[in-house]
Every structure is written in structure tokens, then in C-alpha cells.
Design a protein around this motif. Structure first.
Motif, short mmCIF file in Angstrom:
data_model
loop_
_atom_site.label_atom_id
_atom_site.label_comp_id
_atom_site.label_asym_id
_atom_site.label_seq_id
_atom_site.Cartn_x
_atom_site.Cartn_y
_atom_site.Cartn_z
N GLU A 1 -1.46 -0.51 -3.80
CA GLU A 1 -2.88 -0.66 -4.13
C GLU A 1 -3.59 -1.59 -3.16
O GLU A 1 -4.80 -1.45 -2.94
CB GLU A 1 -3.03 -1.17 -5.56
N SER A 2 -2.88 -2.53 -2.57
CA SER A 2 -3.52 -3.42 -1.59
C SER A 2 -4.06 -2.63 -0.41
O SER A 2 -5.16 -2.91 0.09
CB SER A 2 -2.53 -4.48 -1.11
N ALA A 3 -3.29 -1.65 0.06
CA ALA A 3 -3.76 -0.83 1.18
C ALA A 3 -5.00 -0.05 0.79
O ALA A 3 -5.95 0.06 1.58
CB ALA A 3 -2.65 0.12 1.62
N VAL A 4 -5.01 0.50 -0.41
CA VAL A 4 -6.18 1.25 -0.87
C VAL A 4 -7.39 0.33 -0.95
O VAL A 4 -8.50 0.70 -0.52
CB VAL A 4 -5.91 1.91 -2.23
N HIS A 5 -7.20 -0.86 -1.47
CA HIS A 5 -8.32 -1.81 -1.60
C HIS A 5 -8.88 -2.20 -0.24
O HIS A 5 -10.10 -2.21 -0.03
CB HIS A 5 -7.87 -3.05 -2.36
N LEU A 6 -8.00 -2.52 0.71
CA LEU A 6 -8.48 -2.92 2.03
C LEU A 6 -9.24 -1.81 2.73
O LEU A 6 -10.15 -2.06 3.52
CB LEU A 6 -7.29 -3.36 2.90
N ALA A 7 -8.87 -0.57 2.44
CA ALA A 7 -9.46 0.58 3.13
C ALA A 7 -10.68 1.15 2.42
O ALA A 7 -11.27 2.12 2.90
CB ALA A 7 -8.42 1.69 3.26
N GLU A 8 -11.11 0.55 1.33
CA GLU A 8 -12.20 1.12 0.53
C GLU A 8 -13.46 1.33 1.37
O GLU A 8 -14.00 0.39 1.96
CB GLU A 8 -12.51 0.22 -0.66
N ASP A 9 -13.90 2.59 1.46
CA ASP A 9 -15.13 2.97 2.18
C ASP A 9 -15.12 2.53 3.65
O ASP A 9 -16.18 2.36 4.26
CB ASP A 9 -16.38 2.42 1.48
N ALA A 10 -13.95 2.36 4.23
CA ALA A 10 -13.86 1.91 5.62
C ALA A 10 -14.36 3.00 6.57
O ALA A 10 -14.18 4.20 6.32
CB ALA A 10 -12.42 1.55 5.98
N ASP A 11 -14.99 2.57 7.65
CA ASP A 11 -15.37 3.52 8.70
C ASP A 11 -14.14 4.02 9.44
O ASP A 11 -14.12 5.16 9.91
CB ASP A 11 -16.35 2.85 9.67
N LEU A 12 -13.12 3.17 9.55
CA LEU A 12 -11.86 3.57 10.17
C LEU A 12 -10.73 2.82 9.49
O LEU A 12 -10.77 1.59 9.36
CB LEU A 12 -11.85 3.24 11.66
N ASN B 1 4.69 7.93 5.52
CA ASN B 1 4.72 9.19 6.25
C ASN B 1 3.29 9.68 6.36
O ASN B 1 2.36 9.07 5.79
CB ASN B 1 5.66 10.19 5.57
N PRO B 2 3.00 10.76 7.10
CA PRO B 2 1.61 11.18 7.32
C PRO B 2 0.85 11.45 6.01
O PRO B 2 -0.32 11.07 5.88
CB PRO B 2 1.74 12.44 8.17
N GLN B 3 1.49 12.11 5.05
CA GLN B 3 0.79 12.41 3.81
C GLN B 3 0.51 11.14 3.00
O GLN B 3 -0.56 11.00 2.39
CB GLN B 3 1.59 13.39 2.96
N ASP B 4 1.44 10.20 3.01
CA ASP B 4 1.20 8.92 2.34
C ASP B 4 -0.04 8.24 2.90
O ASP B 4 -0.89 7.74 2.15
CB ASP B 4 2.39 7.98 2.53
N ALA B 5 -0.13 8.19 4.23
CA ALA B 5 -1.28 7.54 4.87
C ALA B 5 -2.57 8.27 4.51
O ALA B 5 -3.60 7.64 4.21
CB ALA B 5 -1.09 7.51 6.38
N ALA B 6 -2.53 9.60 4.52
CA ALA B 6 -3.71 10.38 4.17
C ALA B 6 -4.11 10.16 2.71
O ALA B 6 -5.30 10.11 2.38
CB ALA B 6 -3.46 11.85 4.43
N ASP B 7 -3.12 10.03 1.82
CA ASP B 7 -3.42 9.78 0.41
C ASP B 7 -4.14 8.44 0.23
O ASP B 7 -5.08 8.33 -0.57
CB ASP B 7 -2.14 9.79 -0.41
N ILE B 8 -3.70 7.42 0.96
CA ILE B 8 -4.38 6.13 0.90
C ILE B 8 -5.82 6.26 1.38
O ILE B 8 -6.75 5.76 0.74
CB ILE B 8 -3.61 5.09 1.73
N ALA B 9 -6.01 6.94 2.51
CA ALA B 9 -7.36 7.12 3.06
C ALA B 9 -8.25 7.89 2.09
O ALA B 9 -9.42 7.54 1.88
CB ALA B 9 -7.28 7.83 4.40
N ARG B 10 -7.72 8.94 1.50
CA ARG B 10 -8.50 9.75 0.55
C ARG B 10 -8.88 8.94 -0.68
O ARG B 10 -10.03 8.96 -1.10
CB ARG B 10 -7.69 10.98 0.16
N ARG B 11 -7.93 8.24 -1.26
CA ARG B 11 -8.20 7.44 -2.45
C ARG B 11 -9.22 6.34 -2.17
O ARG B 11 -10.04 6.00 -3.03
CB ARG B 11 -6.92 6.83 -2.99
N ALA B 12 -9.15 5.78 -0.96
CA ALA B 12 -10.04 4.68 -0.60
C ALA B 12 -11.42 5.16 -0.17
O ALA B 12 -12.36 4.35 -0.09
CB ALA B 12 -9.42 3.87 0.53
N GLY B 13 -11.57 6.44 0.11
CA GLY B 13 -12.84 6.94 0.63
C GLY B 13 -13.08 6.56 2.07
O GLY B 13 -14.24 6.47 2.51
#
Length: 246
Positions: free
Chosen positions: A159-170, A190-202
Motif C-alpha cells: 500500500e505504501s507504493a500505491v500511496h506514493l504513486a497516487e495521481d502521479a504524472d510519472l 513483475n511487470p503486471q504487479d507494477a502496472a497494478d500499482i500504477a492503475r490503483r494509484a491513478g
């Protein structure tokens, strides 16, 4: 703003690149994310007297080993290093005699600062949190030129990764594992894990770096791995020398 990938390997240098280091050139600052061997190329991209900040995520050598070349540089403006509690003692041990030139003997001033999780003003806005890894690892969220850059190096899904990435431009994340791989003892993405974090964070864009050199032995293997991602489209596969403009 430029994001320059100077080292995109995890663990060791190989034909695919150097160990991990990323440079952000903003209007007012130079921000360095981790200090693998890619940092040796940083003088190709810093040619002014803007402040230079280096953020270290943790103490695994592929994120620190490049610090032995700091004597190569001539930062008249100095260098400010930031990391978790214990950073000063670690650097005083390995960036010191007899291994290399000590920080206090470099031809420019160096300041080492230790961070706890939380928000900071440095003078730009910074937030840091611990991620999920085998060794305590800080992830970072930076507000530069009105853009949000999130950096989540060695980590598993958390969840920390998702929080840090919330609405990030990159969002810049590691990608040590290949599709379908995971390890509870040695958490990585793995690639899908990273994409899931990005998607959840917006997050608007996702850049993958820190590819395990033993798993990803060619650039084609990096590209092929992205085919496993099914629900996030704007993914950048980093390679040494890649420059993004945002």
C-alpha cells in the motif's frame, strides 16, 4: 523536465546496462535517484550550478556502488544526500578509506541527511515511506515543476507504493521479476504487479527500471515481458540513456 535513465539494471552491470540510477533535471534542481554504477555518467547531464540532491532508497550495493566515483565530479554547488536512518554510518564505512575517497575529502561540500517516513519541504515537497523489501527501503514522492514523480525501487506489492504513486504524472518502479514470478522472501515486482500499482494509484505514466540482470539478459526480454500487462497501457521500458520529457 527531463528524466534520464543512467542505469537500469538490478544486481550487476551487464550488456543491458549499469546498475540503477535515474536523474531528474527540473527547472530549479537536479535530483538523483539511487547511486548504482549509472551515476558515473551524471556529469554528461549536469552542466550548471543548480542544487544537486541524491536520494538513496536502501543499502544494497547495486544502489550504492557508484558512490565510489564521486571524486570524479566537480559540484561547486555541493551535493546533498538523503536516506533513511543509518545512512550516515553506512556511508562513513564504505565511502571512506581504504575503499575510496572519503566524503569529507571530495573537492566539493557534501551534506548527509537522514529521513523518517513522512512529508518534508526541501525546499520542494517530498514524501517518503518504507516499501516491502528484504531490507528497509524508502520510496519517494517528489513535487517538481508542478509535476509529481513517484519512485518505488526494490519492493513487493504494498500500500505504501500505491500511496506514493497516487495521481502521479510519472511512477518509476523496479521490475526485477519476469511475468508470473514472485517471492515472499525477497519481494520484487513483475511487470503486471507494477502496472497494478500504477492503475490503483491513478498514475498517468509508468516507467519500469531495475531489471534483474540475471533474468533480463537482453533488451528484447524486457520488451517481451510487457506483453503480460493487460490493463495498463502507458508503460515505458527504461534503458540506459533513455530521456523522457514530461
Amino acid at each position: 523536465m527531463e528524466i534520464i535513465f543512467l542505469g537500469t539494471n538490478g544486481w550487476y552491470d551487464s550488456d543491458t546496462g549499469n546498475t540503477v540510477c535515474t536523474l531528474i533535471n527540473s527547472d530549479r534542481y537536479h535530483i538523483i535517484l539511487d547511486a548504482g554504477n549509472g551515476i558515473s555518467k551524471i556529469d554528461q547531464h549536469i552542466h550548471d550550478d543548480l542544487p544537486v540532491y541524491l536520494f538513496l532508497s536502501h543499502f544494497h550495493l547495486d544502489h550504492l556502488v557508484g558512490l565510489h566515483v564521486l571524486n570524479k565530479f566537480r559540484f561547486a554547488q555541493g551535493l546533498k544526500i538523503f536516506g533513511q536512518k543509518g545512512t550516515r554510518a553506512i556511508l562513513d564505512t564504505i565511502i571512506n578509506e581504504p575503499f575510496t575517497v572519503p566524503l569529507q575529502k571530495l573537492p566539493y561540500p557534501v551534506e548527509v541527511n537522514e529521513l523518517l517516513p513522512g512529508p518534508y519541504k526541501l525546499p520542494f515537497a517530498l514524501e517518503c515511506e518504507f516499501l516491502l523489501h528484504s531490507s528497509p527501503t524508502l520510496g519517494y514522492r517528489l513535487d517538481l515543476d508542478g509535476k509529481i514523480i513517484a519512485y518505488c525501487p526494490d519492493t513487493g506489492v504494498c500500500e505504501s507504493a500505491v500511496h506514493l504513486a497516487e495521481d502521479a504524472d510519472l511512477l518509476i518502479t523496479e521490475c526485477s521479476h519476469k511475468p508470473g514470478e514472485s517471492s515472499s522472501a525477497w519481494p520484487h515486482l513483475n511487470p503486471q504487479d507494477a502496472a497494478d500499482i500504477a492503475r490503483r494509484a491513478g498514475a498517468k505514466r509508468l516507467a519500469l527500471t531495475h531489471f534483474d540482470a540475471s533474468r533480463y539478459q537482453s533488451m528484447q526480454e524486457r520488451m517481451d515481458a510487457i506483453a503480460s500487462v493487460v490493463d495498463y497501457q502507458d508503460i515505458i521500458v527504461a534503458k540506459d540513456g533513455l530521456i523522457l520529457h514530461i
